[in-house]
Design a protein around this motif. Structure first.
Motif, PDB file in Angstrom:
ATOM      1  N   MET A  15      29.364  -5.601 -27.522  1.00 21.27           N
ATOM      2  CA  MET A  15      27.928  -5.519 -27.300  1.00 21.27           C
ATOM      3  C   MET A  15      27.403  -4.094 -27.255  1.00 21.27           C
ATOM      4  O   MET A  15      26.222  -3.866 -27.471  1.00 21.27           O
ATOM      5  N   SER A  16      28.243  -3.117 -26.987  1.00 18.76           N
ATOM      6  CA  SER A  16      27.795  -1.722 -27.027  1.00 18.76           C
ATOM      7  C   SER A  16      27.337  -1.349 -28.435  1.00 18.76           C
ATOM      8  O   SER A  16      26.295  -0.702 -28.622  1.00 18.76           O
ATOM      9  N   ILE A  17      28.105  -1.781 -29.432  1.00 21.68           N
ATOM     10  CA  ILE A  17      27.730  -1.533 -30.828  1.00 21.68           C
ATOM     11  C   ILE A  17      26.454  -2.293 -31.174  1.00 21.68           C
ATOM     12  O   ILE A  17      25.540  -1.750 -31.811  1.00 21.68           O
ATOM     13  N   VAL A  18      26.366  -3.554 -30.759  1.00 20.48           N
ATOM     14  CA  VAL A  18      25.187  -4.365 -31.057  1.00 20.48           C
ATOM     15  C   VAL A  18      23.939  -3.749 -30.429  1.00 20.48           C
ATOM     16  O   VAL A  18      22.881  -3.651 -31.068  1.00 20.48           O
ATOM     17  N   GLN A  19      24.040  -3.328 -29.175  1.00 17.66           N
ATOM     18  CA  GLN A  19      22.898  -2.710 -28.499  1.00 17.66           C
ATOM     19  C   GLN A  19      22.441  -1.457 -29.225  1.00 17.66           C
ATOM     20  O   GLN A  19      21.233  -1.267 -29.470  1.00 17.66           O
ATOM     21  N   ALA A  20      23.369  -0.587 -29.562  1.00 18.53           N
ATOM     22  CA  ALA A  20      23.021   0.660 -30.248  1.00 18.53           C
ATOM     23  C   ALA A  20      22.395   0.374 -31.607  1.00 18.53           C
ATOM     24  O   ALA A  20      21.399   1.007 -31.987  1.00 18.53           O
ATOM     25  N   ALA A  21      22.953  -0.588 -32.344  1.00 21.05           N
ATOM     26  CA  ALA A  21      22.428  -0.921 -33.677  1.00 21.05           C
ATOM     27  C   ALA A  21      21.024  -1.494 -33.583  1.00 21.05           C
ATOM     28  O   ALA A  21      20.139  -1.137 -34.382  1.00 21.05           O
ATOM     29  N   VAL A  22      20.791  -2.382 -32.608  1.00 24.22           N
ATOM     30  CA  VAL A  22      19.457  -2.978 -32.449  1.00 24.22           C
ATOM     31  C   VAL A  22      18.430  -1.895 -32.132  1.00 24.22           C
ATOM     32  O   VAL A  22      17.319  -1.903 -32.677  1.00 24.22           O
ATOM     33  N   PHE A  23      18.785  -0.944 -31.289  1.00 26.82           N
ATOM     34  CA  PHE A  23      17.850   0.127 -30.954  1.00 26.82           C
ATOM     35  C   PHE A  23      17.562   1.018 -32.160  1.00 26.82           C
ATOM     36  O   PHE A  23      16.406   1.378 -32.418  1.00 26.82           O
ATOM     37  N   VAL A  24      18.570   1.385 -32.888  1.00 27.09           N
ATOM     38  CA  VAL A  24      18.376   2.236 -34.065  1.00 27.09           C
ATOM     39  C   VAL A  24      17.507   1.520 -35.094  1.00 27.09           C
ATOM     40  O   VAL A  24      16.558   2.107 -35.656  1.00 27.09           O
ATOM     41  N   ILE A  25      17.800   0.256 -35.341  1.00 33.58           N
ATOM     42  CA  ILE A  25      17.014  -0.523 -36.303  1.00 33.58           C
ATOM     43  C   ILE A  25      15.573  -0.643 -35.840  1.00 33.58           C
ATOM     44  O   ILE A  25      14.633  -0.527 -36.649  1.00 33.58           O
ATOM     45  N   SER A  26      15.354  -0.869 -34.553  1.00 33.75           N
ATOM     46  CA  SER A  26      13.996  -1.011 -34.015  1.00 33.75           C
ATOM     47  C   SER A  26      13.186   0.258 -34.229  1.00 33.75           C
ATOM     48  O   SER A  26      12.019   0.207 -34.649  1.00 33.75           O
ATOM     49  N   ILE A  27      13.796   1.400 -33.967  1.00 33.56           N
ATOM     50  CA  ILE A  27      13.094   2.674 -34.159  1.00 33.56           C
ATOM     51  C   ILE A  27      12.751   2.884 -35.628  1.00 33.56           C
ATOM     52  O   ILE A  27      11.637   3.309 -35.978  1.00 33.56           O
ATOM     53  N   LEU A  28      13.685   2.570 -36.507  1.00 32.70           N
ATOM     54  CA  LEU A  28      13.438   2.734 -37.951  1.00 32.70           C
ATOM     55  C   LEU A  28      12.327   1.806 -38.431  1.00 32.70           C
ATOM     56  O   LEU A  28      11.500   2.200 -39.263  1.00 32.70           O
ATOM     57  N   VAL A  29      12.283   0.584 -37.911  1.00 35.19           N
ATOM     58  CA  VAL A  29      11.234  -0.357 -38.295  1.00 35.19           C
ATOM     59  C   VAL A  29       9.867   0.145 -37.835  1.00 35.19           C
ATOM     60  O   VAL A  29       8.880   0.082 -38.581  1.00 35.19           O
ATOM     61  N   ILE A  30       9.799   0.672 -36.617  1.00 32.24           N
ATOM     62  CA  ILE A  30       8.532   1.196 -36.105  1.00 32.24           C
ATOM     63  C   ILE A  30       8.044   2.363 -36.965  1.00 32.24           C
ATOM     64  O   ILE A  30       6.859   2.433 -37.336  1.00 32.24           O
ATOM     65  N   PHE A  31       8.931   3.275 -37.306  1.00 32.95           N
ATOM     66  CA  PHE A  31       8.533   4.407 -38.139  1.00 32.95           C
ATOM     67  C   PHE A  31       8.185   3.971 -39.561  1.00 32.95           C
ATOM     68  O   PHE A  31       7.329   4.575 -40.218  1.00 32.95           O
TER      69      PHE A  31
END
Length: 304
Positions: A270-286
């Motif tokens: 879940m550490s990888i999943v959490q980090a990936a979800v956050f990175v993807i979320s930031i990229l989607v917002i930008f």
């Protein structure tokens, strides 16, 4: 423009806060992390020591506050699968995902723009019907099926391209076509419908009556003004390409974030999943912010 960016930043904060809550809850929905991290021979004492080390014996709100404190420092924890910090592992896979996403969007744009314009300018002709039919077919084809068919045809049968992997232009071709085809189909239909609406406007008829060449009417007046809905779809599709290339990356063994997330979910890392979800979320917002800025450039009347 300055006020617009300030508003966008203020909207960014609550969105990321909500995402942090959702990602935090994912840990509790994924099962017991202690059981996953310990071996079958571990004793109850080993289990209690690990629970205390992870802070899982504390109230949930305390765990969340510690989680937010670590998150603000870019610390998503340690991947028990890779025995390393989660965020650097995710960021290491990001360039490969960007490479595939950009290539797929280039494929989609090169296919959809000329076909969409041609279909609109030849309305109700056999060419229009053919392009529309192919676009509908392309939109209906599942990406995993198309990817497998491309591998069988161009890799297994003809040996033109590698079956899987990453590193050369040849490795990029089939995954980019697989992802770009579905996007091209949707964009072709949208460009066609948008162009048809613009071509029926009074200012287009006025431009033609003034003797403006058809090429200038189509590309300078009609196509530019039809780009607003197209940019919207491109923004949404770019977001999906960044975060949703799971199946394609798995089929072609492409070392991007999609493949990493699939492996992490299967291993309950879940550490990888959490980090990936956050990175993807930031990229989607930008990505959405960039689309808003392009709207304002294409049509100065758009203020919000």
């Amino acid at each position: 423009m300055k006020s617009f960016l300030i508003k966008a930043i203020f909207q960014f904060v609550p969105v990321m806060f909500l995402i942090s809550i959702i990602v935090f809850i994912l840990v509790y929905l994924s099962g017991d992390p202690v059981t996953l991290m310990l071996s079958e021979t571990a004793t109850d004492e080993d289990r209690n020591i690990l629970i205390a080390a992870l802070g899982l014996d504390q109230p949930m709100y305390i765990q969340y506050l510690k989680y937010m404190s670590n998150l603000l420092q870019g610390d998503f924890g340690t991947s028990f699968r890779y025995k390393a910090a989660a965020l650097p592992i995710v960021l290491e896979r990001l360039p490969a995902t960007f490479e595939l996403a950009i290539a797929s969007m280039v494929v989609a744009t090169v296919i959809s723009v000329p076909l969409g314009i041609l279909s609109a300018t030849k309305r109700n002709s056999f060419l229009d019907v053919g392009i529309t039919g192919i676009a509908v077919l392309g939109k209906a084809m599942p990406s995993f099926w198309l990817g497998i068919m491309l591998i069988l045809l161009f890799s297994v049968t003809m040996s033109f391209f590698p079956v899987s992997g990453h590193g050369t232009f040849a490795h990029l071709v089939l995954p980019a076509i697989t992802l770009g085809t579905g996007i091209a189909a949707e964009m072709t239909l949208l460009i066609r419908s948008s162009m048809l609406e613009i071509l029926s406007q009074d200012y287009i008829r006025t431009a033609r009556s003034k003797g403006v060449t058809e090429q200038i009417v189509i590309y300078k007046h009609a196509f530019r003004n039809s780009l607003i809905p197209v940019i919207t779809i491109m923004s949404l599709q770019t977001s999906l390409l960044i975060g949703g290339t799971l199946i394609t990356e798995t089929i072609f063994s492409w070392p991007g974030m999609g493949q990493l997330v699939i492996q992490a979910v299967n291993a309950r890392d879940m550490s990888i999943v959490q980090a990936a979800v956050f990175v993807i979320s930031i990229l989607v917002i930008f990505s959405n912010l960039l689309a808003d800025l392009i709207y304002r450039y294409l049509d100065p009347r758009i203020k919000v």
